[in-house]
Design an enzyme around this catalytic site. Structure first.
Site, PDB file in Angstrom:
ATOM      1  N   GLU A 176      37.438  18.493  29.169  1.00 48.42           N
ATOM      2  CA  GLU A 176      36.142  17.969  28.736  1.00 48.42           C
ATOM      3  C   GLU A 176      36.107  16.446  28.847  1.00 48.42           C
ATOM      4  OE1 GLU A 176      34.177  20.879  25.561  1.00 48.42           O
ATOM      5  OE2 GLU A 176      36.187  20.255  24.947  1.00 48.42           O
TER       6      GLU A 176
ATOM      7  N   GLU B 278      39.771  28.146  25.656  1.00 50.23           N
ATOM      8  CA  GLU B 278      39.264  28.367  24.299  1.00 50.23           C
ATOM      9  C   GLU B 278      38.929  29.828  24.017  1.00 50.23           C
ATOM     10  OE1 GLU B 278      38.287  24.023  25.201  1.00 50.23           O
ATOM     11  OE2 GLU B 278      38.394  25.926  26.284  1.00 50.23           O
TER      12      GLU B 278
END
Length: 255
Positions: free
Chosen positions: A109, A129
């Site tokens: 990210e 995730e």
């Protein structure tokens, strides 16, 4: 500042090191909160023309967030920290992610919030995730989908699969994949080229591209026209034209 970040200067280039090699450069909560100020400080420094973000140690750019802290965070805190890793995107100067090794979760990210992503061929990318019953929460879902398209984004994130640098380049997730021993040279070449450009034009163009991408075509074109007209009144524009006519390198001052 925590021990997780280290800033170095080399000419017009500033490098922010993610400096936790024993922990695969995982990013702690404290590090998240410090990152926006690091970028604000570098943006305020006129001597810095380009910012590079890279991981120390050679094994990982960043393996993501520090999992040992995950269960200690309240939902309200998690909602507020989501934009901390977007600091490179908000920085008005060009930001290069120099990637070597594992780039996972929050580490990816952070890289996606940079303007350029140069990666060694041995690097790997993933949003794992989903394997923890979670989703990317610091811009990953939206930035990845805009870069690689919804079809690939769903395959990438819903499975949590890892992809190689070669595939990431084909998909458009990264700017360029380079041989393992060529990263420093590729990053230096790009940084030097960007540092030679007019600072006002660079930051204006970055703003127009980023904001225009989420606007209607009409609004984006209006933003472009206004930015173009404003730049015509700057010293850097006059210097660029004069230098071209006089056949000499321009001396930009950022005004």
């Amino acid at each position: 500042m925590s021990d997780g970040w280290r800033v170095e200067r080399q000419g017009a280039r500033a490098t922010i090191w993610i400096d936790r090699p024993p922990k695969m450069n995982t990013i702690t909560v404290a590090m998240r909160h410090e990152l926006p100020q690091l970028f604000r400080d570098l943006e305020a420094n006129d001597a810095v023309r380009v910012v590079v973000v890279r991981g120390a140690g050679g094994a990982a750019f960043s393996a993501g967030g520090d999992v040992s802290e995950f269960l200690a965070q309240a939902p309200a805190d998690l909602e507020q920290w989501g934009d901390t890793l977007g600091a490179p995107e908000r920085c008005r100067k060009p930001v290069i992610a120099a990637i070597d090794g594992h780039t996972l979760g929050a580490g990816l990210e952070l890289a996606l919030a940079c303007d350029f992503r140069l990666a060694t061929l041995r690097s790997e990318f993933a949003f794992p995730e989903i394997r923890l019953g979670m989703i990317p929460g610091s811009g990953g879902t939206q930035r990845a989908a805009r870069l690689i398209g919804m079809t690939r984004a769903k395959l990438f994130m819903l499975t949590g699969q890892r992809i190689s640098a070669a595939r990431a380049e084909v998909w458009g997730l990264i700017t360029q994949a380079v041989p393992n021993d060529a990263l420093d040279g590729a990053v230096g070449e790009l940084a030097d080229e960007l540092a030679e450009r007019a600072p006002l034009a660079l930051r204006t163009l970055k703003t127009v591209l980023n904001r225009g991408a989420d606007a209607s075509v009409e609004a984006a074109l209006e933003l472009e026209r206004k930015a173009y007209a404003w730049l015509r009144s700057t010293h850097d524009y006059a210097e660029g034209v004069t230098a071209f006519l006089e056949k000499r390198p321009p001396q930009y001052r950022g005004r």
